[in-house]
Motif scaffolding. Structure first.
Motif, short mmCIF file in Angstrom:
data_model
loop_
_atom_site.label_atom_id
_atom_site.label_comp_id
_atom_site.label_asym_id
_atom_site.label_seq_id
_atom_site.Cartn_x
_atom_site.Cartn_y
_atom_site.Cartn_z
N PHE A 1 0.82 -1.20 0.00
CA PHE A 1 0.00 0.00 0.00
C PHE A 1 0.86 1.26 0.00
N ALA A 2 2.01 1.19 0.65
CA ALA A 2 2.92 2.33 0.59
C ALA A 2 3.33 2.57 -0.85
N LEU A 3 3.64 1.49 -1.55
CA LEU A 3 4.09 1.64 -2.94
C LEU A 3 2.96 2.10 -3.84
N VAL A 4 1.79 1.50 -3.65
CA VAL A 4 0.66 1.89 -4.49
C VAL A 4 0.33 3.36 -4.24
N GLY A 5 0.44 3.76 -2.97
CA GLY A 5 0.22 5.17 -2.66
C GLY A 5 1.20 6.05 -3.41
N LEU A 6 2.45 5.64 -3.41
CA LEU A 6 3.48 6.39 -4.13
C LEU A 6 3.14 6.49 -5.61
N VAL A 7 2.81 5.34 -6.18
CA VAL A 7 2.51 5.32 -7.62
C VAL A 7 1.31 6.20 -7.91
N TYR A 8 0.32 6.07 -7.07
CA TYR A 8 -0.90 6.85 -7.29
C TYR A 8 -0.64 8.34 -7.16
N GLU A 9 0.20 8.67 -6.21
CA GLU A 9 0.50 10.08 -6.00
C GLU A 9 1.20 10.66 -7.23
N ARG A 10 2.07 9.86 -7.84
CA ARG A 10 2.83 10.35 -8.99
C ARG A 10 2.06 10.24 -10.29
N ALA A 11 1.37 9.11 -10.45
CA ALA A 11 0.76 8.85 -11.75
C ALA A 11 -0.66 9.38 -11.82
N HIS A 12 -1.26 9.65 -10.68
CA HIS A 12 -2.64 10.15 -10.60
C HIS A 12 -3.63 9.19 -11.22
N THR A 13 -3.25 7.97 -11.31
CA THR A 13 -4.22 6.96 -11.73
C THR A 13 -3.89 5.67 -11.03
N ARG A 14 -4.92 4.85 -10.87
CA ARG A 14 -4.66 3.56 -10.26
C ARG A 14 -4.99 2.46 -11.24
N GLU A 15 -5.36 2.83 -12.43
CA GLU A 15 -5.79 1.83 -13.38
C GLU A 15 -4.57 1.17 -14.02
N VAL A 16 -4.50 -0.14 -13.83
CA VAL A 16 -3.31 -0.86 -14.29
C VAL A 16 -3.15 -0.73 -15.80
N GLY A 17 -4.27 -0.77 -16.50
CA GLY A 17 -4.19 -0.74 -17.95
C GLY A 17 -3.54 0.52 -18.50
N LYS A 18 -3.62 1.60 -17.76
CA LYS A 18 -3.07 2.85 -18.26
C LYS A 18 -1.59 2.97 -17.99
N MET A 19 -1.09 2.17 -17.06
CA MET A 19 0.32 2.32 -16.68
C MET A 19 1.20 1.41 -17.52
N GLY A 20 2.47 1.50 -17.28
CA GLY A 20 3.39 0.63 -18.01
C GLY A 20 4.77 1.25 -18.04
N GLY A 21 5.76 0.41 -17.86
CA GLY A 21 7.13 0.88 -17.98
C GLY A 21 7.58 1.83 -16.89
N PHE A 22 6.91 1.77 -15.75
CA PHE A 22 7.27 2.70 -14.68
C PHE A 22 8.65 2.41 -14.10
N ALA A 23 9.16 1.23 -14.34
CA ALA A 23 10.43 0.86 -13.72
C ALA A 23 11.54 1.80 -14.15
N GLN A 24 11.41 2.34 -15.35
CA GLN A 24 12.48 3.21 -15.81
C GLN A 24 12.50 4.54 -15.08
N ALA A 25 11.31 4.99 -14.68
CA ALA A 25 11.27 6.27 -13.98
C ALA A 25 11.44 6.07 -12.48
N MET A 26 10.96 4.97 -11.96
CA MET A 26 11.03 4.75 -10.51
C MET A 26 11.56 3.34 -10.22
N PRO A 27 12.85 3.15 -10.44
CA PRO A 27 13.40 1.79 -10.27
C PRO A 27 13.29 1.27 -8.85
N ILE A 28 13.44 2.16 -7.87
CA ILE A 28 13.39 1.68 -6.48
C ILE A 28 12.01 1.17 -6.15
N VAL A 29 11.03 1.94 -6.56
CA VAL A 29 9.65 1.52 -6.31
C VAL A 29 9.41 0.18 -6.99
N ALA A 30 9.90 0.06 -8.22
CA ALA A 30 9.70 -1.19 -8.96
C ALA A 30 10.36 -2.35 -8.22
#
Lengths: 265, 97, 604, 545
Positions: free
Chosen positions: D361-390
């Motif tokens: 939940f900490a990670l999802v919160g982080l992702v949500y805060e940055r990406a402003h979406t929680r929909e998995v289908g819209k995301m992708g390739g986040f590892a390049q921008a946030m490797p630690i989170v990944a």
């Protein structure tokens, strides 16, 4: 059946008939007149039961005071002219059914209670009636506290009636005050002030009542001092709730402010 | 005693009928007064039966209270008239809001 | 502490420490080369420790050393032990792993020289983690620790296949590999909990209730099917080639996929008591061997050829183990580890040279990559079972064992596979290294020393390990001397025939009708058929069920909860209409109720 | 008498009080106060773990403060091995939760105050040995959740469909107020059940004390146990996400802000499971024996059902929330086995899942805060921008699917083994299958969110984890690996406590064939007439709230 009973029944049925008519006629002024007659019938019943002082008071207070007041009320509201005082037929039937059922229940209860008409031990003395002396002693002796409370109540009634019925000045604001930050602070202080004044007054009244021997004068002297100025200076408290009922959702802060305002007597 | 009880309850029920069937606020007030009267009659009646001054004393108190009540009631009716423009009891349904 | 055990602990702990270091010190990891060198140094140290251990055990194969400590306490006792268990099998496996891992790590340095530094560091962190996990598996004193290592190598495989995570195909392949093996690992979990429920420990030597061994062996074998890519769970292995080629060499050819075989060797007491499962193993292994070989015949991707060949060879091992020949299965594991690693690394050198996996992009490479060609050819010959090379001896052992177990069907399949193996390897060799060079092959460049040295090292066992069969057999308390009998001769003939046929068709361009005749068979056998079935069952059955359940949860279960809320609100609304606000209506209620109560009271 | 436990409970409370006079502009001060409060608790928990004498076992560090002596209500605090582990869990989660919500920018004072009050309640439940105060703490832990979700939460849209479509007109389904209200109402209905059970136990024992030791030693009438146990199970089970009363959990966790999701899924759901074991199974052994088949069956359903539901979700938070439902099923399954392994596993799973889901939940919160979406289908390739989170997300996934070397494995394995050696063998099968399905969906999510070609252009400000967030991630990640590699760190505490507790849960079952006379001799004074019970319940309800 004794003669007393027969006469009681006779007068009672007359009284009842007048009461029913008072409840039944469409014209309110007529109804009031029938009501007055019914009250007189009650006075006669009182007299038959040996309460002659009470009978007098009944006529004085009720027929002379209450009925007159009510007639004034009818006049003031000018409603009687174009509308009937009673509701539609089906309502009346419903009301009749309910009251008849209630009556039946009461009659049943009365008739099933044994020993109502057996002469009690004190009956002879009772029929002799209570003298005015006895009544006076009772009122100021054992029932002194009640007497005092009653006087306070009458006073409060007086004040309340004045406040309620007072006509608003044309310049006075009708709605509640807009609540800004500055206003809120001020109102809070005022809201605090009123309990500060009211609480000692209430405490004093209670103290006065608690001590039966306390002179009535003291209570009466203290109470008006504290309440009267407030009445003349501020909005009437009872107007506030009527305003509130019209708009349903009230902000908490606003409600607090309002109640503070309403506290000001 | 039965007579007094019967008369009193009849009066009271007449008051109840009035209370339920009156449309005009003053009419309602009358009905209430009638019921108070019935109660008063009962007080006096029981006082008469048992002797002593208590019945009459309390009847007296009741009377005073009733008068006070009429005064307040009338004031309320006036207020109602002023704020609503009529005194129809069956039209006043603010409690439901 | 016994110095031997200390050495084992070094082999186990050093990679772990390095992996941890690289994981938690991002600065070091991001430097790339230094991190890589550190990791290689670690693997070399592990190798020397393993070498010393192996030398000791060669001297005295009967020796068994244990150092364990309680890992899972239960009811105050220890349910599971972790530590190191040194005996001939674990030590020899440790050496195999250490050699291949060192070679691969060294090779990777050249192969991945184009990668950015942080990615290189990450790669070597994974490599160290893998070495630790594999050693954990190999040195396991009981089934539990073996399972720990088993799953951890699966995880590192997942990480390494998905190393190039920006490629969607890599992500998909990694996921597939993990999910398929995880599915099979459920069997191992079942085996573990059965074992502990029956015996209270995870030891593979415990006495089992009658008939229990069959169940246990079956559960274990399900896991082996996944990890060692047996039909029909082999589908993940070809896809796993999305990882860097050295990874394919290490994990998906030499060591990790062989873990299944190692498990069967370790849990031999259980399997020995389960003849039905063994029979099943023999047949399934043979089927897999032939099936994968058929598919390998038509692959155009050099790594896919090798991947299916790995499947096929693993089928051999399983079949051999099923036939009861521990020695056969395990020895083939060892030889296969070396020559397949050699093949993969050589293929890696080729891919590095032409930047493509496709055979059509190669051809005539022998002129540019002479050493690589030699390495690949020798590896292929070893795989094809040319006498004198290591693959021949181990394969021969298996075939003999299967023959002795009296299973003509499996034997036939395996023999056919032997011929096919020679054929498809010849095809690959010819297509990649001989014939007309493609455009890419024209511009190919030779590998650097960091890539040739590992090839050179691996050549030695790929050629000569067969001669070590004698000493290795001592690990099993048996004597072994090579002898050529009918089976062996037929195998040699089949292998030579396959090579000749391959050369005729692909080298000389003769008999072109034959590949066309094979085409339908190949199409049927083509890998994607089984794959499609699995994909279909996942997307239709699994996801369909999941969607149905999610819908059910949202709209029926939760809907019922909402409905309950709605019901209360609705009834509230209904009851609320009783509150007309009309005082007289309330009075009706009051007096009506009073009357009724009074009546009721009167009645009684 | 040491005051360690009361300090642990009081520290967040005091911190919450200290927050009140802060000006709303003193953001940093408020955060530090909250962090200090939680750190004191965490340190206290560590000291408790340090000072706890494993060899001696049993309840230690007892404290006693009379509360309502006339009713026998005292604040009785003590910990056993389970308490130690759960204290540690709570301490870790609240500390990381405060760290993870460091950047919150909306009414921090109220947020942190409520959060800390909530966590004080949680601490209280885990160490409390008085049934009434236990319930009190339980309510403290449950109630602030409404405000925390309704004010700081987020909403999502749920399409209308199904037979109950008409309800969409009435409720804002998926909205945060809706989620908060549903959560609160369902949990409160649950606590009503619990309250009845608590009063019934008190009355039936007739010992005029709420001391759980005394009540637990009392042999209740078998028929009484048989109807109280379901109450306890359903009451606490609602909080533990027991099917079909789990539906508050996905909506609630999805709507809640980061720290609240962490705390709720990480710790609060464990309160439910803890309650079922502590009150239900340990105090009502015969009831438990009579009902354990249902508990296990429902738990098995939970595991599979939650996992399959998670598989079909498209919203990141919903996936994690449903996985919580699934994993809590594992806890309940372990509890239902009534075996050493199962209970060890259940408690270990409470810990492991708490840490893991906190991380998620900490990670999802982080992702949500940055990406402003929680929909998995819209995301992708986040590892390049946030490797630690990944990286941490992958670690969480691996723990979630029970990979050896992570805490999740130890827990799940113990439960499997416990179930397999228990009376209902087959329970292990859905649990194993659930672990497999978990592997599918968590890894697919990782792939969909973090892997693949770089993120699309709408995600231009994807920052990796920052200082405090990084701290939270490291703490949680380290715990996952540490307790996965060396389970004895916890099991040494849990195992002896399980042995003792299990003895409580199985003692009366063996006494069942006792002759009727003996039972009668022991029998409690007749259970108070229902009316009296109800009256007391009513009074207590009035007092308790």
């Amino acid at each position: 059946m004794s003669s007393l009973e027969i006469s009681l029944y006779a007068v009672g049925s007359l009284t009842l008939a007048c009461g029913l008519l008072a409840m039944g006629v469409r014209n309110l002024v007529h109804a009031l007149l029938w009501f007055g007659l019914s009250l007189m019938g009650t006075a006669v019943l009182f007299a038959q039961l040996g309460a002659s002082f009470l009978a007098g008071m009944q006529i004085l207070l009720y027929v002379g005071g209450v009925v007159m007041l009510l007639i004034f009320g009818v006049m003031l509201t000018r409603e009687h002219e174009h509308l009937g005082a009673v509701r539609e037929v089906n309502h009346r039937i419903r009301a009749a059914v309910v009251s008849l059922v209630l009556f039946a229940a009461l009659v049943m209860a009365i008739l099933h209670t044994p020993g109502l008409d057996q002469a009690p031990g004190l009956a002879s003395q009772a029929t002799a009636g209570v003298t005015l002396d006895q009544l006076a002693v009772a009122l100021l002796g054992p029932y002194g506290i009640a007497f005092e409370v009653l006087s306070l109540l009458l006073l409060a009634t007086m004040v309340g009636a004045i406040v309620l019925a007072r006509k608003r000045d044309p310049g006075e604001p009708t709605g509640r005050k807009p609540i800004g930050r500055q206003n809120l602070g001020k109102q809070r202080i005022e809201g605090l002030a009123s309990p500060i004044i009211a609480l000692p007054a209430a405490a004093a009244s209670v103290a006065a009542i608690a001590t039966v021997q306390a002179p009535t004068v003291a209570v009466q002297a203290q109470a008006p001092q504290t309440t009267e100025p407030a009445v003349s200076e501020h909005e009437s408290p009872a107007e506030q709730p009527t305003d509130d009922t019209t708009d349903a959702p009230v902000d908490v802060a606003a409600a607090v402010a309002l109640s503070a305002q309403g506290d000001q007597p | 005693m039965t007579a007094i009880l019967l008369i009193s309850s009849a009066l009271f029920c007449a008051g109840v009928y009035g209370l339920l069937s009156q449309r005009h606020a003053v009419g309602v007030l009358i009905a209430i007064e009638l019921m108070i009267n019935a109660a008063n009659l009962l007080l006096v009646g029981f006082g008469w039966r048992t002797g002593g001054a208590f019945g009459q004393s309390f009847a007296l108190f009741t009377m005073a209270i009733a008068v006070a009540e009429v005064v307040v009631g009338l004031a309320l009716i006036l207020l109602m008239y002023r704020s609503r423009g009529d005194v129809q009891v069956d039209q006043a349904t603010e409690l439901a809001q | 502490m016994n110095p031997l055990i200390s050495a084992a602990l070094v082999a186990l702990g050093l990679p772990a420490a390095l992996a941890l270091l690289l994981a938690v010190v991002p600065k070091l990891r991001r430097t790339g080369k230094p991190a890589a060198l550190l990791s290689i140094l670690g693997s070399l140290l592990a190798l020397s420790a393993a070498g010393w251990l192996a030398a000791t055990w060669l001297h005295d194969p009967k020796q068994v050393l244990d150092l364990t400590t309680s890992w899972l306490p239960q009811s105050g006792k220890s349910m599971s032990q972790v530590g190191v268990h040194l005996d001939g099998i674990s030590v020899s496996m440790l050496l195999v792993v250490a050699i291949v891992a060192s070679c691969v790590q060294l090779f990777s340095l050249g192969y991945l020289s184009d990668e950015p530094a942080p990615a290189l560091g990450r790669y070597y962190a994974y490599q160290s983690l893998f070495l630790f996990s594999m050693n954990l598996l190999v040195l396991a004193p009981d089934l539990m620790q073996l399972f720990l290592g088993w799953e951890l190598v699966g995880a590192t495989s997942y990480l390494l296949i998905g190393f190039w995570f920006t490629r969607p195909a890599a992500g998909k392949a990694a996921l597939k590999a993990f999910v398929v093996t995880k599915f099979a690992d459920s069997g191992l979990i079942l085996a573990l909990i059965t074992l502990v429920a029956w015996t209270g420990s995870f030891s593979w030597n415990a006495t089992l209730p009658a008939g229990g061994a069959e169940w246990l062996a079956l559960f274990l074998f399900i896991a082996v099917m996944g990890k060692s890519a047996q039909f029909p769970l082999h589908i993940w292995l070809p896809d796993a080639m999305q990882g860097p080629t050295p990874v394919s060499a290490l994990l998906h050819a030499a060591t990790m996929v062989a873990a299944g075989v190692y498990l069967i060797v370790r849990a031999d007491p259980i399997f020995a008591a389960a003849p039905h499962v063994r029979l099943f193993m023999t047949d399934l292994g043979a089927i897999t061997a032939l099936f994968a070989a058929l598919i390998a015949m038509v692959q155009t991707d050099i790594k896919k050829v090798l991947a299916y060949s790995t499947c096929s060879q693993l089928g051999y091992m399983i079949s051999g183990l099923g036939a009861g020949s521990l020695m056969g299965g395990y020895f083939h594991l060892t030889t296969h580890a070396f020559f397949k690693a050699l093949l993969f690394l050589a293929a890696g050198a080729v891919i590095h040279a032409v930047h493509s996996n496709e055979l059509s992009d190669m051809g005539g490479l022998w002129r540019k990559l002479k050493f690589t060609t030699v390495a690949f050819v020798i590896g292929s010959l070893s795989l094809a079972g040319l006498p004198g090379l290591s693959g021949f001896y181990s394969k021969d052992l298996i075939l003999e064992a299967v023959h002795e177990s009296g299973n003509p069907l499996a034997l036939g399949l395996l023999m056919a596979t032997a011929g096919l193996t020679a054929f498809y390897m010849t095809r690959t060799v010819v297509k990649a290294f001989f014939g007309k060079p493609s455009h890419a092959a024209e511009h190919a460049h030779g590998p650097g020393p960091s890539m040739t040295i590992p090839l050179l090292i691996l050549l030695v066992p790929a050629i000569g390990l067969g001669w070590l069969a004698g000493p290795m057999s001592k690990l099993y308390g048996r004597s072994y001397a090579f002898h050529l009998d009918t089976i062996g001769m037929v195998t040699i003939a089949l292998g030579l025939g396959g090579i000749a046929l391959g050369w005729l068709i692909y080298g000389m361009g003769l008999l072109q009708a034959l590949p066309r005749a094979f085409a339908p068979i190949a199409r049927i056998a083509n890998g994607s058929t089984v794959d499609d079935l699995w994909a279909l069952s996942y997307s239709k059955l699994g996801m369909g069920l999941a969607r149905a359940i999610a819908w059910f949860d949202r709209y029926i279960i939760d809907g019922l909860m909402n409905f309950l809320g709605w019901l209360f609100m609705w009834s509230g609304q209904r009851v609320r209409t009783l509150q007309t606000g009309n005082v007289q209506d309330y009075l009706y209620a009051v007096f009506g109720a009073a009357a009724l109560i009074a009546l009721w009271g009167g009645w009684r | 008498m040491s005051h360690l436990l009361s300090i642990i409970i009081a520290a967040p409370f005091v911190a919450a009080l200290l927050l009140l006079p802060c000006r709303s502009t003193d953001r940093l001060l408020m955060r530090w106060i909250s962090l200090l409060g939680s750190l004191v608790s965490l340190t206290g928990s560590l000291i408790v773990a340090w000072r706890y004498d494993i060899k001696a076992g049993g309840l230690q560090m007892a404290e006693l403060y009379p509360l309502v002596p006339s009713l026998g209500i005292d604040i009785r605090l003590a910990v056993d091995g389970w308490g130690v582990s759960l204290l540690l869990l709570t301490g870790i989660i609240i500390t990381t939760g405060v760290l993870a919500s460091w950047t919150l920018k909306d009414r921090e004072k109220e947020f942190f105050a409520l959060l800390l009050i909530l966590v004080a309640g949680v601490f209280g439940v885990f160490v409390c040995q008085d049934l009434f105060v236990f319930f009190l703490f339980y309510e403290i832990a449950v109630l602030p959740m409404y405000l925390l979700i309704a004010i700081w939460g987020s909403s999502n849209k749920v399409a209308d469909a199904g037979p109950f479509r008409f309800i969409w007109k009435l409720f804002d389904i998926g909205g945060r107020e809706y989620a908060a209200m549903k959560l609160t109402l369902m949990l409160l209905v649950g606590s009503a059940f619990i309250l009845v059970a608590v009063i019934a136990l008190y009355q039936a024992a007739g010992a005029h004390t709420f001391d759980m030791g005394v009540l637990g030693a009392f042999k209740y009438d078998a028929s009484l146990q048989k109807w109280i146990f379901p109450l306890v199970w359903l009451g606490f089970g609602t909080l533990a996400g027991v099917f079909p009363f789990h539906t508050w959990s996905p909506d609630g966790h999805a709507s809640a802000p980061t720290a609240v999701s962490m705390l709720h899924a990480g710790v609060l759901m464990k309160l439910g499971a803890f309650g079922v074991i502590r009150i239900g199974m340990m105090m009502l052994p015969e009831g438990a024996h009579a009902w354990v088949w249902a508990v296990g069956l429902i738990a098995a359903i939970n595991v599979l059902y939650g996992a399959l539901s998670a598989m079909a979700q498209k919203d990141l938070k919903y996936i994690i929330a449903y996985s919580s439902v699934s994993h809590m099923g594992v806890v309940m399954l372990g509890a239902a086995t009534l075996t050493q392994g199962g209970w060890n596993g259940a408690v270990y799973q409470m810990f492991a899942h708490g840490i893991m889901t906190g991380l998620f939940f900490a990670l999802v919160g982080l992702v949500y805060e940055r990406a402003h979406t929680r929909e998995v289908g819209k995301m992708g390739g986040f590892a390049q921008a946030m490797p630690i989170v990944a990286a941490f997300f992958t670690l969480g996934c691996l723990s979630s699917l029970g990979l050896p070397g992570t805490a999740g494995f130890v827990a799940e394995f113990l439960v499997f083994a416990g179930a397999w050696s228990g009376p209902h063998l087959w329970w292990a099968l859905p649990a194993v299958a659930g672990a497999f399905i978990t592997a599918i969906y968590v890894l697919r999510v990782t792939r969909d969110v973090f892997w693949g070609p770089g993120p699309s252009e709408q995600f231009h400000d994807l920052l990796d984890a920052r200082k405090t967030e990084l701290g939270a991630l490291w703490i949680l990640g380290t715990c996952i690996v540490l307790f996965g590699l060396w389970p004895r760190l916890l099991l040494d505490y849990i195992d002896p406590a399980t042995t003792q507790n299990l003895a409580m849960a199985t003692q009366t079952a063996q006494l069942t064939p006792t002759p009727a006379t003996a039972v009668a001799a022991q029998a409690p004074p007749p259970v108070a007439p229902p009316a009296a019970t109800a009256a007391v319940a009513h009074a207590a309800a009035g007092g308790g709230r």
